[in-house]
Design a protein around this motif. Structure first.
Motif, PDB file in Angstrom:
ATOM      1  N   ASP A 518      34.715  38.504  20.051  1.00 18.12           N
ATOM      2  CA  ASP A 518      36.136  38.217  20.270  1.00 18.12           C
ATOM      3  C   ASP A 518      36.804  39.399  20.974  1.00 18.12           C
ATOM      4  OD1 ASP A 518      36.532  35.628  18.719  1.00 18.12           O
ATOM      5  OD2 ASP A 518      35.596  36.886  17.196  1.00 18.12           O
ATOM      6  N   MET A 519      36.444  40.612  20.573  1.00 18.29           N
ATOM      7  CA  MET A 519      37.095  41.802  21.121  1.00 18.29           C
ATOM      8  C   MET A 519      36.744  42.008  22.594  1.00 18.29           C
ATOM      9  SD  MET A 519      36.803  44.450  17.915  1.00 18.29           S
ATOM     10  CE  MET A 519      37.778  45.706  18.742  1.00 18.29           C
ATOM     11  N   GLU A 520      35.500  41.686  22.976  1.00 20.36           N
ATOM     12  CA  GLU A 520      35.102  41.828  24.377  1.00 20.36           C
ATOM     13  C   GLU A 520      35.920  40.870  25.251  1.00 20.36           C
ATOM     14  OE1 GLU A 520      33.459  44.244  25.279  1.00 20.36           O
ATOM     15  OE2 GLU A 520      31.468  44.461  24.380  1.00 20.36           O
ATOM     16  N   PHE A 521      36.067  39.631  24.794  1.00 20.43           N
ATOM     17  CA  PHE A 521      36.826  38.657  25.583  1.00 20.43           C
ATOM     18  C   PHE A 521      38.317  38.986  25.552  1.00 20.43           C
ATOM     19  CE2 PHE A 521      32.926  36.390  25.678  1.00 20.43           C
ATOM     20  CZ  PHE A 521      33.009  35.552  26.774  1.00 20.43           C
ATOM     21  N   SER A 522      38.793  39.501  24.420  1.00 16.06           N
ATOM     22  CA  SER A 522      40.185  39.936  24.341  1.00 16.06           C
ATOM     23  C   SER A 522      40.429  41.079  25.322  1.00 16.06           C
ATOM     24  CB  SER A 522      40.513  40.386  22.918  1.00 16.06           C
ATOM     25  OG  SER A 522      41.814  40.927  22.852  1.00 16.06           O
ATOM     26  N   SER A 523      39.475  42.011  25.389  1.00 15.53           N
ATOM     27  CA  SER A 523      39.594  43.137  26.319  1.00 15.53           C
ATOM     28  C   SER A 523      39.622  42.656  27.765  1.00 15.53           C
ATOM     29  CB  SER A 523      38.425  44.105  26.105  1.00 15.53           C
ATOM     30  OG  SER A 523      38.457  45.143  27.053  1.00 15.53           O
ATOM     31  N   THR A 524      38.800  41.648  28.068  1.00 15.48           N
ATOM     32  CA  THR A 524      38.763  41.103  29.434  1.00 15.48           C
ATOM     33  C   THR A 524      40.073  40.381  29.766  1.00 15.48           C
ATOM     34  OG1 THR A 524      36.367  40.807  29.186  1.00 15.48           O
ATOM     35  CG2 THR A 524      37.432  39.669  31.024  1.00 15.48           C
ATOM     36  N   ARG A 525      40.586  39.618  28.801  1.00 14.58           N
ATOM     37  CA  ARG A 525      41.890  38.958  29.013  1.00 14.58           C
ATOM     38  C   ARG A 525      42.984  40.003  29.222  1.00 14.58           C
ATOM     39  NH1 ARG A 525      40.020  35.706  24.733  1.00 14.58           N
ATOM     40  NH2 ARG A 525      41.314  36.855  23.244  1.00 14.58           N
ATOM     41  N   HIS A 526      42.918  41.075  28.453  1.00 19.73           N
ATOM     42  CA  HIS A 526      43.916  42.139  28.567  1.00 19.73           C
ATOM     43  C   HIS A 526      43.815  42.809  29.936  1.00 19.73           C
ATOM     44  CE1 HIS A 526      45.702  46.168  27.806  1.00 19.73           C
ATOM     45  NE2 HIS A 526      46.554  45.452  27.109  1.00 19.73           N
ATOM     46  N   PHE A 527      42.590  43.004  30.427  1.00 19.77           N
ATOM     47  CA  PHE A 527      42.393  43.578  31.763  1.00 19.77           C
ATOM     48  C   PHE A 527      43.038  42.682  32.812  1.00 19.77           C
ATOM     49  CE2 PHE A 527      40.209  43.973  35.785  1.00 19.77           C
ATOM     50  CZ  PHE A 527      40.112  45.348  35.965  1.00 19.77           C
ATOM     51  N   ALA A 528      42.821  41.365  32.672  1.00 20.62           N
ATOM     52  CA  ALA A 528      43.415  40.427  33.640  1.00 20.62           C
ATOM     53  C   ALA A 528      44.943  40.439  33.542  1.00 20.62           C
ATOM     54  CB  ALA A 528      42.880  39.012  33.396  1.00 20.62           C
ATOM     55  N   ALA A 529      45.457  40.485  32.312  1.00 22.20           N
ATOM     56  CA  ALA A 529      46.905  40.491  32.123  1.00 22.20           C
ATOM     57  C   ALA A 529      47.530  41.764  32.698  1.00 22.20           C
ATOM     58  CB  ALA A 529      47.245  40.368  30.641  1.00 22.20           C
ATOM     59  N   LYS A 530      46.787  42.867  32.656  1.00 27.39           N
ATOM     60  CA  LYS A 530      47.278  44.160  33.132  1.00 27.39           C
ATOM     61  C   LYS A 530      46.736  44.485  34.527  1.00 27.39           C
ATOM     62  CE  LYS A 530      49.627  45.419  29.455  1.00 27.39           C
ATOM     63  NZ  LYS A 530      51.072  45.707  29.510  1.00 27.39           N
ATOM     64  N   VAL A 531      46.488  43.453  35.318  1.00 26.50           N
ATOM     65  CA  VAL A 531      45.888  43.684  36.632  1.00 26.50           C
ATOM     66  C   VAL A 531      46.812  44.470  37.550  1.00 26.50           C
ATOM     67  CG1 VAL A 531      46.688  41.570  37.774  1.00 26.50           C
ATOM     68  CG2 VAL A 531      44.478  42.566  38.413  1.00 26.50           C
ATOM     69  N   TYR A 532      48.128  44.374  37.331  1.00 23.61           N
ATOM     70  CA  TYR A 532      49.041  45.187  38.150  1.00 23.61           C
ATOM     71  C   TYR A 532      48.782  46.667  37.889  1.00 23.61           C
ATOM     72  CZ  TYR A 532      53.166  47.458  40.031  1.00 23.61           C
ATOM     73  OH  TYR A 532      53.989  48.293  40.741  1.00 23.61           O
ATOM     74  N   GLU A 533      48.764  47.024  36.593  1.00 22.88           N
ATOM     75  CA  GLU A 533      48.523  48.422  36.244  1.00 22.88           C
ATOM     76  C   GLU A 533      47.117  48.864  36.656  1.00 22.88           C
ATOM     77  OE1 GLU A 533      51.731  46.875  33.619  1.00 22.88           O
ATOM     78  OE2 GLU A 533      49.813  46.145  34.342  1.00 22.88           O
ATOM     79  N   ASN A 534      46.145  47.959  36.506  1.00 22.90           N
ATOM     80  CA  ASN A 534      44.755  48.324  36.767  1.00 22.90           C
ATOM     81  C   ASN A 534      44.403  48.365  38.253  1.00 22.90           C
ATOM     82  OD1 ASN A 534      44.001  48.570  34.028  1.00 22.90           O
ATOM     83  ND2 ASN A 534      43.769  46.362  33.844  1.00 22.90           N
ATOM     84  N   VAL A 535      45.034  47.517  39.041  1.00 25.29           N
ATOM     85  CA  VAL A 535      44.627  47.385  40.449  1.00 25.29           C
ATOM     86  C   VAL A 535      45.816  47.440  41.410  1.00 25.29           C
ATOM     87  CG1 VAL A 535      43.476  45.900  42.141  1.00 25.29           C
ATOM     88  CG2 VAL A 535      42.594  46.033  39.803  1.00 25.29           C
ATOM     89  N   LEU A 536      46.799  46.563  41.185  1.00 28.63           N
ATOM     90  CA  LEU A 536      47.845  46.360  42.187  1.00 28.63           C
ATOM     91  C   LEU A 536      48.777  47.552  42.360  1.00 28.63           C
ATOM     92  CD1 LEU A 536      48.871  42.642  41.589  1.00 28.63           C
ATOM     93  CD2 LEU A 536      47.819  43.598  43.638  1.00 28.63           C
ATOM     94  N   ARG A 537      49.016  48.280  41.283  1.00 32.45           N
ATOM     95  CA  ARG A 537      50.013  49.345  41.362  1.00 32.45           C
ATOM     96  C   ARG A 537      49.669  50.363  42.450  1.00 32.45           C
ATOM     97  NH1 ARG A 537      52.045  51.751  35.916  1.00 32.45           N
ATOM     98  NH2 ARG A 537      49.838  52.239  35.634  1.00 32.45           N
ATOM     99  N   SER A 538      48.404  50.685  42.611  1.00 32.15           N
ATOM    100  CA  SER A 538      47.996  51.655  43.640  1.00 32.15           C
ATOM    101  C   SER A 538      48.346  51.152  45.032  1.00 32.15           C
ATOM    102  CB  SER A 538      46.490  51.919  43.540  1.00 32.15           C
ATOM    103  OG  SER A 538      46.159  52.489  42.299  1.00 32.15           O
ATOM    104  N   PHE A 539      48.092  49.844  45.278  1.00 28.95           N
ATOM    105  CA  PHE A 539      48.440  49.258  46.579  1.00 28.95           C
ATOM    106  C   PHE A 539      49.958  49.231  46.763  1.00 28.95           C
ATOM    107  CE2 PHE A 539      44.298  47.143  45.677  1.00 28.95           C
ATOM    108  CZ  PHE A 539      43.593  47.649  46.752  1.00 28.95           C
ATOM    109  N   HIS A 540      50.660  48.866  45.698  1.00 31.76           N
ATOM    110  CA  HIS A 540      52.114  48.759  45.778  1.00 31.76           C
ATOM    111  C   HIS A 540      52.731  50.116  46.115  1.00 31.76           C
ATOM    112  CE1 HIS A 540      56.050  47.110  43.832  1.00 31.76           C
ATOM    113  NE2 HIS A 540      56.073  47.085  45.141  1.00 31.76           N
TER     114      HIS A 540
END
Length: 671
Positions: A518-540
């Motif tokens: 459950d925690m692995e999938f929760s972590s993956t969902r959290h990564f997707a939810a935080k994609v701005y912080e994880n990926v987009l913010r640098s481009f922005h």
């Protein structure tokens, strides 16, 4: 020294991880695999822990032997004979409508398990109320478990099935599933029914894959002669040999009579009664004395003595004639070894299956990161092309601004040139000849002057032509700034749009199998939810930086255009007025050598541009490496660097799961 030794001991006990030791055998092997799969690095789920615990219980669970056959073949009577007690109800119709698991327990009791998951317990005497399919309120019951304190059940769990030609198709399906999973099968049929077409069809359909673990028991041998029994047994062996490892004729009735009256069974029954009464009396009496126990103990000893004095030769003979021992021998010598091997194979296969499931679930997570990496990689060419299009589009716009500014310079030059006017001037030249000595002649000539008032009037004062033209050019330039800024934002929007399309399904990502983390999938969902912080913010941030650089350049250029064009014109006119004055001076000194200077229009234009700093403006707007080109080149490099960095970041997340898959595959190979 003792203090140091104590410290070392305490440190080792607290921080040094000791390798866990496991028992020998299948249960120990499962525990070893369990410890590895439940390592904290896998963030294991409760469901995984439960299913692994279930495998350990399964390893320790007694061998299961299914009793099946066509209805009314005496299954319940046969089971009662094996258990040496009349426990299961018997009847002339298909009475058993549910699967009955007969397991070892400290006392006789019945557990009813419903399809809802609810469970209840009932006295064993009430079993008929829950097994008779003639009753209509049994549909909610999933299965029954009968517990009995019998030694045979410590090693063997019997499964009483509804049969393979029950009145209910669901009962037949249930029986079929049971046969697949149990360690051994006893096919029970009546001697006079054995080999009939209906039975042959059932065997062909359901039993052809279970020969090595199947025993055919021909019941009610007590009703036939020895010749009839031998003839039928040989016939069944010949006709149905492909379905059974052995065929044994028995009498369940004789076996039950003999075994239930056997001294060992009678002694065991008395023991169970005695222990049960002792426990009950102990609960309600003074525990400081066992006086209450003395009479019961004497009675128990007397009963045991009488049982031992009974002549059991008749029972022994009856037991031998029943042939039930052949069934027990087959269970011990054929089914048990195969069942143990089969159970180990099945459990290890299931453990490998668990590993495969975990790997598949990790691959699901890896696919999430892979798809994001693919998006980032595929976007590169389109983003670079978008930057290039910004340069192409707005370079043309800047060239248009440049043309407007050049037109302004040309108009200013032309108006200045038109305002160059002639005027008469005179000079004095000494007359030649002796008679004209010290005599001077006045000579008129034409020179030029610039009517600056007319220039200012026509260009700046009357209709403010130049002012309007400058404002128009500045407005055009501002529009280029706004449009190019928006084009930059569109580049970011395109990146964001692609990543948001990736994000939407994975914010709701769920595991496919319960045992996954459950925690692995929760972590993956959290990564997707935080994609701005994880990926987009640098481009922005990069795009905003690029826009800021554009604004600074435009601000600088606007400042350059704001330089007073009136002052520029005045300086230009003053320059040419000086040029004319100097030419007049030279001309008056040596008229044959010098001429009066008349500024050409192109010279005026060149000087105006020089005074206005037009070379920088031209470089800023139209050169191949203008400011826009430089910012675009920087933007491209910056984007590629960020994209590479974010891809490597996502790859690092993916590699964590690849490593876990490798670890699980190592665990699987160790099974």
């Amino acid at each position: 020294m003792s203090i140091l030794n104590g410290f070392v001991k305490e440190f080792n006990e607290k921080f040094v991880k000791k390798e866990e030791e496991f028992e020998e055998g299948l249960a120990g092997d499962i525990k070893r695999i369990r410890a590895k799969l439940l390592d904290e690095k896998f963030l294991p789920s409760i469901q995984l822990r439960n299913i692994l615990d279930k495998q350990i219980r399964r390893a320790r669970y007694p061998m299961e032997v299914a009793i099946t056959g066509q209805f009314s073949s005496g299954k319940s009577t046969f089971l009662n004979a094996l258990l040496s007690k009349n426990i299961l109800p018997t009847g002339i119709t298909p009475v058993t409508s549910k699967v009955n698991f007969i397991n070892y327990g400290e006392e006789y009791k019945l557990k009813i398990t419903y399809y809802s998951g609810a469970q209840e317990y009932a006295p064993i005497e009430a079993i008929a109320d829950f097994t008779d399919q003639r009753k209509h309120d049994m549909r909610d019951i999933k299965y029954l478990t009968l517990y009995a304190p019998m030694d045979i059940l410590k090693d063997i769990s019997f499964v009483d099935t509804p049969g393979l030609n029950s009145q209910s198709q669901s009962d037949t399906d249930t029986t079929r599933r049971v046969l697949r999973d149990v360690g051994g099968i006893i096919w029970l049929t009546l001697i006079d029914n054995a080999g009939k077409l209906s039975e042959a069809q059932v065997l062909e359909e359901y039993m052809q894959h279970f020969k090595n673990k199947s025993l055919c028991v021909l019941n009610q041998k007590d009703k036939f002669t020895q010749d009839q029994i031998e003839t039928t047994t040989k016939y069944i062996k010949d006709k149905f040999g492909k379905f059974f490892a052995k065929v044994v004729p028995i009498s369940a009735k004789m076996a039950l009579e003999s075994r239930s009256a056997h001294s060992d069974i009678l002694i065991h029954d008395e023991y169970e009664k005695f222990i049960k009464k002792f426990k009950e009396d102990l609960r309600i009496n003074d525990v400081n004395t066992l006086n209450f126990f003395e009479k019961d103990f004497e009675d128990y000893k007397n009963k045991i003595k009488k049982i031992k004095e009974i002549d059991s030769s008749g029972n022994t003979k009856l037991l031998e004639e029943s042939n039930i021992q052949d069934v027990l021998d087959f269970i011990d010598n054929t089914i048990r070894p195969q069942a143990a091997e089969s159970k180990e194979y099945a459990i290890k296969k299931d453990l490998k299956g668990i590993c495969n499931i975990l790997v598949k679930e990790y691959e699901t997570i890896i696919a999430v990161y892979d798809s994001l990496i693919e998006i980032l990689k595929n976007a590169e060419d389109d983003v670079l092309e978008a930057f290039e299009n910004i340069h192409k589009t707005y370079s043309k716009e800047l060239f248009s601004v440049y043309n407007s500014l050049e037109s302004i310079m040309e108009k200013m030059a032309h108006e200045t040139y038109k305002s160059i006017k002639k005027q008469k001037a005179s000079r004095y030249e000494e007359k030649s000849g002796f008679l004209h000595k010290d005599s001077y002649e006045r000579i008129e000539y034409e020179t030029y002057w610039i009517d600056s008032d007319n220039v200012y009037k026509n260009l700046f004062y009357d209709d403010q032509t130049i002012d309007k033209m400058f404002k128009r050019a500045i407005k055009e330039l501002k529009q280029v700034e706004l449009d190019s800024n928006e084009a930059y934002r569109n580049v970011y929007r395109e990146i964001k749009h692609r990543i948001h399309r990736w994000q939407e399904p994975y914010e709701q990502l769920k595991k496919h199998r319960e045992i996954a983390s459950d925690m692995e999938f929760s972590s993956t969902r959290h990564f997707a939810a935080k994609v701005y912080e994880n990926v987009l913010r640098s481009f922005h941030r990069a795009i905003l930086e690029n826009i800021s650089a554009l604004r600074k350049k435009f601000a600088y250029f606007n400042g350059a255009l704001s330089y007073s064009y009136i002052q520029t014109t005045q300086a230009t006119i003053a320059h040419f007025e000086q040029q004319i004055a100097e030419s007049v001076t030279l001309y008056e000194k040596e008229p044959t050598k010098f001429t009066i200077y008349h500024p050409r229009e192109d010279e005026i234009l060149t000087k105006l541009k020089a005074n206005f700093g037009f070379e920088k403006i031209e470089d800023f707007l139209t050169s191949k490496r203008n400011y826009l080109f430089k910012i675009i080149q920087y933007s491209k490099k910056q984007y590629l660097d960020i994209n590479k960095d974010r891809i490597e970041f996502v790859e690092s997340k993916k590699l964590e799961y690849i490593k876990k898959i490798e670890d699980i595959k190592i665990i699987k190979n160790d099974i």
